[in-house]
Design a protein around this motif. Structure first.
Motif, short mmCIF file in Angstrom:
data_model
loop_
_atom_site.label_atom_id
_atom_site.label_comp_id
_atom_site.label_asym_id
_atom_site.label_seq_id
_atom_site.Cartn_x
_atom_site.Cartn_y
_atom_site.Cartn_z
N MET A 104 0.81 -1.22 0.00
CA MET A 104 0.00 0.00 0.00
C MET A 104 0.85 1.27 0.00
O MET A 104 0.32 2.37 0.07
CB MET A 104 -0.94 0.01 1.21
N GLY A 105 2.18 1.11 -0.03
CA GLY A 105 3.06 2.26 -0.12
C GLY A 105 3.24 2.98 1.21
O GLY A 105 3.03 2.43 2.29
N ALA A 106 3.62 4.23 1.09
CA ALA A 106 3.98 5.04 2.26
C ALA A 106 2.78 5.25 3.17
O ALA A 106 1.63 5.29 2.73
CB ALA A 106 4.50 6.39 1.79
N ILE A 107 3.08 5.41 4.47
CA ILE A 107 2.03 5.64 5.47
C ILE A 107 2.34 6.90 6.27
O ILE A 107 3.50 7.29 6.42
CB ILE A 107 1.90 4.42 6.41
N GLY A 108 1.30 7.56 6.74
CA GLY A 108 1.49 8.70 7.63
C GLY A 108 1.37 10.05 6.95
O GLY A 108 0.67 10.21 5.95
N SER A 109 2.08 11.02 7.49
CA SER A 109 1.96 12.40 7.02
C SER A 109 2.32 12.56 5.55
O SER A 109 1.82 13.46 4.87
CB SER A 109 2.84 13.32 7.88
N THR A 110 3.22 11.71 5.05
CA THR A 110 3.60 11.75 3.64
C THR A 110 3.21 10.45 2.96
O THR A 110 3.88 9.97 2.05
CB THR A 110 5.11 12.00 3.49
N VAL B 258 9.99 15.46 -12.58
CA VAL B 258 11.40 15.11 -12.40
C VAL B 258 11.52 13.76 -11.71
O VAL B 258 12.28 12.88 -12.13
CB VAL B 258 12.13 16.21 -11.61
N LEU B 259 10.77 13.57 -10.62
CA LEU B 259 10.82 12.29 -9.90
C LEU B 259 10.35 11.15 -10.80
O LEU B 259 10.94 10.06 -10.80
CB LEU B 259 9.96 12.36 -8.65
N GLY B 260 9.30 11.39 -11.56
CA GLY B 260 8.79 10.36 -12.44
C GLY B 260 9.80 9.94 -13.49
O GLY B 260 9.97 8.74 -13.77
N ALA B 261 10.49 10.90 -14.08
CA ALA B 261 11.48 10.59 -15.10
C ALA B 261 12.62 9.77 -14.52
O ALA B 261 13.06 8.77 -15.11
CB ALA B 261 12.02 11.88 -15.72
N VAL B 262 13.11 10.17 -13.33
CA VAL B 262 14.20 9.42 -12.71
C VAL B 262 13.73 8.02 -12.32
O VAL B 262 14.44 7.03 -12.54
CB VAL B 262 14.75 10.18 -11.48
N ASN B 263 12.53 7.92 -11.76
CA ASN B 263 11.99 6.62 -11.35
C ASN B 263 11.84 5.67 -12.54
O ASN B 263 12.19 4.49 -12.48
CB ASN B 263 10.65 6.83 -10.65
N GLU B 264 11.33 6.20 -13.65
CA GLU B 264 11.01 5.35 -14.79
C GLU B 264 12.21 5.05 -15.68
O GLU B 264 12.22 4.02 -16.36
CB GLU B 264 9.90 6.02 -15.61
N LEU B 265 13.22 5.91 -15.67
CA LEU B 265 14.34 5.74 -16.58
C LEU B 265 15.58 5.13 -15.92
O LEU B 265 16.60 4.95 -16.57
CB LEU B 265 14.70 7.08 -17.22
N THR B 266 15.48 4.85 -14.63
CA THR B 266 16.60 4.20 -13.95
C THR B 266 16.34 2.71 -13.84
O THR B 266 15.22 2.23 -14.02
CB THR B 266 16.80 4.79 -12.54
N ASP C 165 7.55 13.68 -1.16
CA ASP C 165 7.06 13.31 -2.49
C ASP C 165 7.60 11.95 -2.91
O ASP C 165 6.88 11.12 -3.48
CB ASP C 165 7.46 14.37 -3.52
N ILE C 166 8.88 11.70 -2.65
CA ILE C 166 9.47 10.41 -3.01
C ILE C 166 8.82 9.29 -2.18
O ILE C 166 8.53 8.21 -2.70
CB ILE C 166 11.00 10.44 -2.79
N HIS C 167 8.59 9.55 -0.92
CA HIS C 167 7.98 8.55 -0.04
C HIS C 167 6.64 8.08 -0.61
O HIS C 167 6.37 6.87 -0.69
CB HIS C 167 7.78 9.16 1.35
N LYS C 168 5.81 9.01 -1.03
CA LYS C 168 4.47 8.63 -1.47
C LYS C 168 4.41 8.20 -2.94
O LYS C 168 3.55 7.40 -3.32
CB LYS C 168 3.48 9.78 -1.22
N LEU C 169 5.35 8.70 -3.78
CA LEU C 169 5.26 8.45 -5.21
C LEU C 169 6.17 7.34 -5.72
O LEU C 169 5.83 6.64 -6.68
CB LEU C 169 5.59 9.74 -5.99
N VAL D 232 16.18 7.18 2.06
CA VAL D 232 15.78 8.51 2.50
C VAL D 232 16.05 8.61 3.99
O VAL D 232 15.56 7.80 4.78
CB VAL D 232 14.30 8.80 2.20
N GLU D 233 16.88 9.58 4.38
CA GLU D 233 17.20 9.80 5.79
C GLU D 233 16.13 10.71 6.36
O GLU D 233 16.15 11.91 6.11
CB GLU D 233 18.59 10.43 5.92
N TYR D 234 15.19 10.13 7.13
CA TYR D 234 14.10 10.94 7.65
C TYR D 234 13.94 10.78 9.15
O TYR D 234 12.88 11.04 9.71
CB TYR D 234 12.79 10.60 6.92
N GLY D 235 15.03 10.32 9.81
CA GLY D 235 15.03 10.35 11.25
C GLY D 235 15.41 11.73 11.76
O GLY D 235 14.73 12.33 12.59
#
Length: 650
Positions: free
Chosen positions: A284-290, A411-419, A435-439, A450-453
Motif C-alpha cells: 500500500m506504499g507510504a504511510i502517515g503524514s507523507t 522530475v521524480l517520475g522521469a528518474v523513477n522510470e528511466l533508472t 514526495d518520493i515517499h508517497k510516489l 531517505v534519511e528521515y530520522g
C-alpha cells in the motif's frame, strides 16, 4: 609474561580497529571499511601519523584513509555506508581539536536517531594541561575537566574519554560492543586528547588479534508469538507498518511470504520503503503524514496494527492521528525495547525475520477476508492513478512560477522510470522526501535511501558517496533542492578526488520549498523562505531571484554538469549520466522546477503548533484548522490483549 609491542595510543587504536570483524548468520566482514578524516592540530601527529604508518605498511592490518572536506559530511558518508550494508560494516571518523570535532555533532545525532553505527574519534586538547589554555580550548570557571567533546555525550550510544593509555583497551572493547548491538547501536564516541594520541605504551599483543563480533539475531519467545497470533486472529482490519528493521534483518522474503499467506496490507515508514516490491497486492506504499491515501485509509480503520522494526515517528503515525478505530491494538516486533513498548503494544522482542517466520507458522490457515483484499486492490488502484498524473501531468496544468517549467513530480517520475531497478534514490530534507515517499515505485530492497530520522539538509551529497562505496555495482541518484545543495556541496570535491561516480539531480526552485509550503499552511505566508532579493521600498524579500548559478558552482568543483529545461532534455541527461564512466567522478543534472505545483495530497496531518493569538487573518484561520486536527490526536494507553503467562516454581 604476556608479549607486548610498543606503540602510540593512536597506532594501537588503528591496528586494533583494522582487526575487528562482524558476523551475522554465518556471513563475516570487516567491521570498519576505513577511516574518514580531516587533519589539524590535535590529530595530525596522532592519528595522522598512525594512519600514514598503517598505509605504508599495507597488509591485512590496513585501515584505508579517505580525506573529507567537512567533518559533518564525513559522518553522513559513514552513516549512509553503514545503512547500505545493513549496519554490519561502517567507518571510523577522526577530526581535529575544537571546531573540527564539534562539526561532527550533527552527524552523531543523525546516526543515533537513525540507529546506525559509526565510530567517532574527536580530538581533545591536553590531558596533562601542560600548555593550557591552548588554541580552541574551552575554559569554564566552574569545571576544569569539561571540554567541548562532552557535547557528544547525549548524542552517543556509548561515550568514553581516554586520558591515559591504559584506558584505551576498555574504551575500544566497549565501543565495539555497542556498534555491533542491533538494539543499542548508534554513534559511538571515544574522545582522545592530542597528547594522549602520541603517547607510547607497551600493549599486550593479544589486543591486536583478529576479533569477530557476533551480531545477534534474537528469536522471539514462544509466548510472545502465541500472544501476537491470538491478537491478529481476532482482527478484522489488520495493517502492518514496515520500518527499517525489516531491511536490517533481511526480512523482505519473510514479509512477502507472511503477506501472501495472510493478506494483511503493508504501509511503509520512510526507512521501511521497499519492504514489499512495487506491484505486490498487499503493498500500500507510504504511510502517515507523507503517505498514500491507500495506506492512510486502511490505517484510519485498522483494528490491529503490527509494527515491524519501526520507531513510530510522528510522520509515520501522522502525529498520533493516523489510527482512529476506538479499539485499535498494537503488536510491536522489534529488537529494541524502547521501540517495542510504544503505543502500549504487545512486545515481541525479536529479529524481524525470525519473528515473521514464526508468526507465519502460528497463523497457518488464517487470512483476512476476500472483501478486505478487494478493498486493498481498489484503494491502491485509485492511488496509482494519482501517481501517474503527478509523473506525467498534462500540459494544461498551470505553472505558477513560469510557463514551461517542469514540476517536481515530473522530475521524480522521469528518474523513477528511466533508472534501473537496482539504482538507488537518495534524499533527506525539503519537500522531496515526502514526495518520493508517497510516489516512488521501489523495485529492489536496497534501492531506496531517505534519511528521515533527523532529516538533515546537506546529507544527500556525502551520503551518495557512502552508498556508492558500499555497493559500486549500483548507480546512485541523490535528489536535492537548491537549499540542501547550498548546505553541503563540498563533498563533491571528495567524490572528484576519489573518482567516485555519483549522480546528483539538483532541483532549483529558488528557496526552501518544503518550509515555504509548511509556513503557508500555518498562516505565516512563506515568510523568509524564498531566495529573492530584498526590495529597497518594501524592505522584504520579494524582489527578483537571487542571481546564483548552481550549475556553474558544481562545474567549478570538478563535476560533469548537464543543464536541462524540458522532459526530453531530462530523459537525455539521465541516459548520459548513466553512461558516464565508473571512476569518472560525480555528475550533476541541474533542472529548474515550479515549486507551486504539488504532489497528490496524503489526506493526513503533521503536528506543528500554530500561534494561538495573532493579528494576521491567515494565522487565525490556520489555528482553527490546527485545533480541529489536534482534537483527533490519541495516546493509545490501553494495553494490547494477550494470554496470561503461567507462573510457578520451576
Amino acid at each position: 609474561m604476556s608479549q607486548t609491542v610498543r606503540l602510540t595510543v593512536a597506532q594501537a587504536a588503528v591496528r586494533f580497529l583494522a582487526n575487528q570483524w562482524s558476523e551475522r548468520a554465518g556471513v563475516r566482514q570487516k567491521l570498519f571499511a576505513g577511516c574518514f578524516g580531516i587533519f589539524g592540530h590535535g590529530n595530525v601527529a596522532g592519528f595522522g601519523q598512525a594512519l600514514l604508518q598503517n598505509e605504508l605498511a599495507g597488509g591485512e592490518d590496513h585501515l584505508p584513509y579517505v580525506l573529507a572536506r567537512n567533518e559533518q559530511a564525513m559522518v553522513h558518508t559513514a552513516v549512509a555506508y553503514a545503512r547500505q550494508k545493513d549496519r554490519l560494516q561502517t567507518w571510523v571518523c577522526t577530526a581535529s581539536v575544537g571546531p573540527g570535532s564539534t562539526n561532527m555533532l550533527t552527524g552523531a545525532a543523525l546516526a543515533t536517531i537513525n540507529r546506525i553505527p559509526v565510530l567517532l574519534l574527536p580530538s581533545g586538547t591536553f590531558a596533562t594541561r601542560a600548555s593550557s589554555p591552548v588554541l580552541q580550548e574551552l575554559e569554564l570557571p566552574y569545571a576544569a575537566d569539561v571540554t567541548v567533546n562532552d557535547a557528544f555525550r547525549p548524542l552517543s550510544k556509548f561515550f568514553d574519554e581516554v586520558n591515559r593509555p591504559e584506558q584505551l583497551v576498555s574504551a575500544l572493547i566497549g565501543a565495539m560492543r555497542v556498534l555491533t548491538d542491533p538494539a543499542e547501536t548508534g554513534a559511538v564516541t571515544i574522545s582522545l586528547p592530542q597528547d594522549v594520541q602520541a603517547e607510547a605504551h607497551d600493549w599486550p599483543v593479544e589486543l591486536f588479534a583478529e576479533r569477530t563480533w557476533h551480531v545477534a539475531v534474537p528469536r522471539p519467545e514462544p509466548w510472545a508469538i502465541a500472544a501476537a497470533a491470538e491478537v491478529i486472529r481476532s482482527a478484522k482490519r489488520p495493517l502492518i507498518i514496515a520500518g527499517g528493521g525489516v531491511h536490517y534483518s533481511g526480512a523482505e522474503d519473510a514479509m512477502l511470504a507472511f503477506c501472501d499467506a495472510t493478506g494483511i496490507p503493508v504501509g511503509e515508514a520512510q526507512a521501511g520503503k521497499g519492504s514489499l516490491p512495487h506491484g505486490h497486492p498487499q503493498e500500500m506504499g507510504a504511510i502517515g503524514s507523507t503517505g498514500t491515501t491507500a495506506a492512510n485509509t486502511l490505517a484510519r480503520e485498522a483494528d490491529v496494527v503490527i509494527g515491524i522494526g519501526t520507531r513510530y515517528s510522528d510522520f509515520t503515525t501522522a502525529s498520533r492521528t493516523a489510527f482512529q478505530d476506538n479499539g485499535v491494538r498494537f503488536v510491536n516486533i522489534n529488537v529494541a525495547p524502547v521501540d517495542a513498548v510504544k503505543h502500549s503494544g504487545l512486545m515481541v522482542l525479536a529479529d524481524a525475520r525470525e519473528a515473521l517466520i514464526e508468526l507465519t507458522a502460528a497463523l497457518d490457515g488464517w487470512s483476512v477476508t476476500s472483501a478486505y483484499r478487494r478493498k486493498q486492490g481498489k484503494l491502491w488502484k485509485d492511488w496509482d492513478k494519482l501517481v501517474e498524473a503527478a509523473y506525467d501531468p498534462p500540459r494544461s496544468v498551470t505553472r505558477k512560477l513560469a510557463p514551461g517549467l517542469l514540476t517536481q513530480g515530473e522530475v521524480l517520475g522521469a528518474v523513477n522510470e528511466l533508472t534501473d531497478p537496482r539504482d538507488v534514490v537518495l534524499c533527506a530534507a525539503g519537500s522531496m522526501p515526502g514526495d518520493i515517499h508517497k510516489l516512488w515505485r521501489v523495485r529492489d530492497r536496497k534501492a531506496y535511501h531517505v534519511e528521515y530520522g533527523y532529516s538533515c539538509m546537506g546529507y544527500e551529497v556525502p551520503a551518495s558517496i557512502g552508498i556508492k562505496l558500499a555497493d559500486p555495482s549500483r548507480e546512485v541518484f541523490a535528489m536535492l533542492g537548491d537549499g540542501g545543495y547550498l548546505m553541503m556541496p563540498t563533498e563533491l570535491v571528495t567524490a572528484v578526488q576519489e573518482r567516485v561516480k555519483v549522480i546528483v539531480v539538483l532541483v532549483q526552485n529558488h528557496g526552501f520549498h518544503s518550509i515555504g509550503s509548511l509556513s503557508e499552511s500555518l498562516g505565516s505566508q512563506r515568510f523568509g523562505t524564498r531566495y529573492r532579493m530584498r526590495e529597497e521600498k518594501s524592505g522584504q524579500l520579494d524582489g527578483e531571484f537571487v542571481p546564483v548559478d548552481l550549475a556553474a558552482n558544481a562545474r567549478s568543483l570538478g563535476c560533469h554538469v548537464i543543464e536541462v529545461h524540458s522532459r526530453e532534455e531530462l530523459a537525455a541527461a539521465i541516459a548520459e549520466a548513466k553512461a558516464w564512466p565508473q571512476g569518472g567522478g560525480p555528475v550533476v543534472i541541474h533542472v529548474e522546477t515550479d515549486p507551486f505545483v504539488f504532489a497528490p495530497d496524503s489526506d493526513s496531518w503533521w503536528d506543528v503548533p500554530v500561534s494561538q493569538v495573532s493579528d494576521l487573518a491567515s494565522t487565525k484561520a490556520a489555528y482553527h484548522t490546527y485545533t480541529d486536527h489536534k482534537s483527533t490526536q490519541r495516546q493509545f494507553l490501553a494495553p494490547a490483549t494477550a494470554p496470561t503467562r503461567k507462573t510457578g516454581r520451576r
